[in-house]
Write a protein that holds these residues in place. Sequence first.
Motif, PDB file in Angstrom:
ATOM      1  N   ASP A 147     -36.356 134.718  -8.673  1.00  0.00           N
ATOM      2  CA  ASP A 147     -37.572 135.082  -8.339  1.00  0.00           C
ATOM      3  C   ASP A 147     -38.511 133.853  -8.006  1.00  0.00           C
ATOM      4  N   ASP A 148     -38.343 132.621  -8.663  1.00  0.00           N
ATOM      5  CA  ASP A 148     -39.274 131.713  -8.487  1.00  0.00           C
ATOM      6  C   ASP A 148     -38.813 130.800  -7.326  1.00  0.00           C
ATOM      7  N   PRO A 150     -38.578 130.096  -3.572  1.00  0.00           N
ATOM      8  CA  PRO A 150     -39.044 130.602  -2.321  1.00  0.00           C
ATOM      9  C   PRO A 150     -37.889 130.727  -1.241  1.00  0.00           C
ATOM     10  N   VAL A 254     -46.310 128.748  -3.011  1.00  0.00           N
ATOM     11  CA  VAL A 254     -45.680 127.826  -2.270  1.00  0.00           C
ATOM     12  C   VAL A 254     -46.762 126.666  -1.642  1.00  0.00           C
ATOM     13  N   LYS A 258     -43.031 129.288   4.588  1.00  0.00           N
ATOM     14  CA  LYS A 258     -41.560 129.403   5.149  1.00  0.00           C
ATOM     15  C   LYS A 258     -41.399 130.638   6.065  1.00  0.00           C
TER      16      LYS A 258
END
Lengths: 428, 428
Positions: A147-148, A150, A254, A258
């Motif tokens: 989950d952490d 990206p 982030v 992305k």
Amino acid sequence: MNRQEFNHINETIHEEKMDNGLQVFLLSKPEMIKTYGIFTTNYGSIDQTFTPLGKEEEVTVPEGIAHFLEHKLFEKEDRDVFQDFTKLGASANAFTSFTKTAYLFSATSHIYENVRTLVDFVQDPYFSEQSVEKEKGIISQEIRMYDDQPDWRGFFGTIGSLYHKHPVKVDIAGTVESIQDISKDDLYMCYETFYHPSNMVLFLAGNFEPEEMMNYVRENQNSKEFPEAPAINRRFPREPVSAFKSENSIQMAVSTPKAYIGLKEQVAELSGEELLRSELLSDMLLDFYFSTSGKYYDELYQSGLVDDSFHFETEWEREFGFTVLGGDSRSPDAFLKRLKKMLLTMKKETITDEDFARMKRKKIGEFMRALNSLEFIANQYTHYHMLGINLFDVLPFIESLKKEDMEEFVENWMQESRMTTFQVKPKE
Amino acid sequence: MKTAKQITEDKRGFRLHVLPTNKYKTVSIVVKWKAPLEKETITKRSLLPSIMQKATERYPTSRQLQGALEDLYGTALSADAAKKGENHVLSFRMEVVNDRYLKEEGSILEKAVRILSEVLYQPEREGEGFSSSIFEREKETLTQRIHSVKDDKMSYANIRLMDHMCEGEAYGVHAQGHLEELEPLTNEQLFSYYKKMIQEDEMDVYVTGDVSKESIEPLFDEFFSRDADLSSHHRTQATDKQVDGSREIIEREEMSQGKLHIGFRTHTFFGEDDYYPLQVFNGIFGGFPSSKLFMNVREKHSLAYYAASRFESHKGLLFVFSGIDPNDYRQAKTIILDQKKAIENGEFSEEEVEESKQQIIHQLKETMEHPYGLIEILYHQQLSGKEIDADELFRRLEQVTSSDVIRLAKKIELDTIYFLTSTEKGDS
């Protein structure tokens, strides 16, 4: 036992189907010190709805159960199987993908004992309520770890907005919520249905004598009893051809956004060989335009729309297929717009004979380099076998590809209706 | 078994190491450039590999250079920079399909080696600088990469642990470089450093594959010789530091899983007598899935998916990492530190010692069977100035006793406990 020689690459495969249906492949490599073994079931995260062995009614099991089962198979009533491999000086591991669950070891001594340990532990499950509960904490942390990340979120976000309902859209490990529902009985039911020898492949590669090894495996299998197993009845939701969403995004902490484009591939009705052809051609085309030598990548990189985190992948399986391209971009909207245009105009580009020859040479070289690895051979041989393809026929197949095959493929490849864009946006 | 029949010879300006073997279908070449680790040069050295592998005089754009490599059956070229103790090492790697598997006239290897030498010695240049467009673009990419380091929480936690633990030591510099150095860096300054580097860095060239020294030596004499100033070469022994009270540092970011990273000083270096018990200690402590960390943090208490330890051989450091729920910090920390105390108190069996040794030997054998893995092991030895063949290495490991392990455990000092955790929750 059958023996197949592949002279062009100097390899020999020994093959046998055991009485219980288990398919065994051996690649003897006496020049190596190491032996690698992988025991794979044709069962992965997408196999959520099926008729259990010996039952009439179809069931749908919680998301993430194949992966959960993989974890729990290592635990026995009195011990952890990792310790058994440790005692034999070997290392062991396992993985679950969309379509497969595989257990593997690598050893430089006690080869036969390690083979037996691998086969026996996978064929002898022990699940208890207590150990199932304990595993929920561990797997929750595994899911939180992803989950952490990206990149992982971006990839699954893209697949999730390509597919309307097909289970490929769900993370292989499931969710922290979905795994709470898994019980010991669910695990036994999945195990009995999907871990029957007739649904599995054992591949051993390395330092052993093939006749002796095959006898060893045969004796081991003949000493065990398995019920008769009919073909497995799996069901998948009817999935529209088009993408679920044309664009989608999430927000997360982030520093650089992305951005990805996903394409849903059309795999329905494709035979094994057609899947292979599509996979090779799509991979060669992506490489031609988007690797560091590619003109599209060059344009995107030089204009600063992407950096060297840009990557692409394409996967062609029996039930689904997708192509994903993307990476970090400080101007994600402009990047996606440009990238989409490139993908949609690709079929208008001209590929010269020289270009095509270079693409083939690159693919051949890549394949030869990969053959240095026992792991690659064993994993890919198994993967292709389950699609009805022989890995060692891939090289002559690449050699036989013609420019016209590629032109025909690219003509129908990219369609906007099967595309999605996905962004991981920094939190405001 | 020998590590490999390594044939080493001093050449004009470099050392050539040839490792003939019939295990691979490719020939692998690694060129190592070594200099002391310094804050003043690290940023330039971090930027150089990405610029050098982009273009040469003969192939002045990235697309042309990559295209030329693709023509050579997709010959793979990569370059990176890394800290090895208090040395900084640039590695250029090339993997070429062995000519014997190709239906080609002329030698692919020769053409590939020539390109590699051009990457090193004949970069594309403008005046007294590299190609300015490549310089600007790569500088930008590196800037971006340094900015994005926070997006990968595991590496970010590692970097932060180093920042705190090795503050003021050469080892504390960031391998990727530093923004305050990068921003004012000009093309001319970088090029002038490059010229100094190819004059003064210590250079080792490794070649492995199905080749003989006689057949390839002339190739390397022709393309790699240089008039180097070797007077400055000396072995950099990393500085060791006694711990003056351990520290505990908690930092917060937006994330769901906490990263608990703990740094220790081993006061033990590659090639020393204690290096063998250090490896066995690490095996019992956290090096494998059978180790105390995995068994206790994960299997017994279900706190984590991963909990492991690893050591740095040339700087005398040991690290523990685990991904845990932010609320479990105290418990996880206590369990981890208790495992080290348990080893100090001799709370482990003879069996654990033996298993740890066998695991290490297996891991070494496995690494030695991978072309780049073998080269890395040999280069470690080159760096420490202590050449040990594999048999001797295994013998020294076999001799390690329980009391050696206890002594080592006591020698290792806790330095810094670092916890990167969620901004929202968690005790501290």
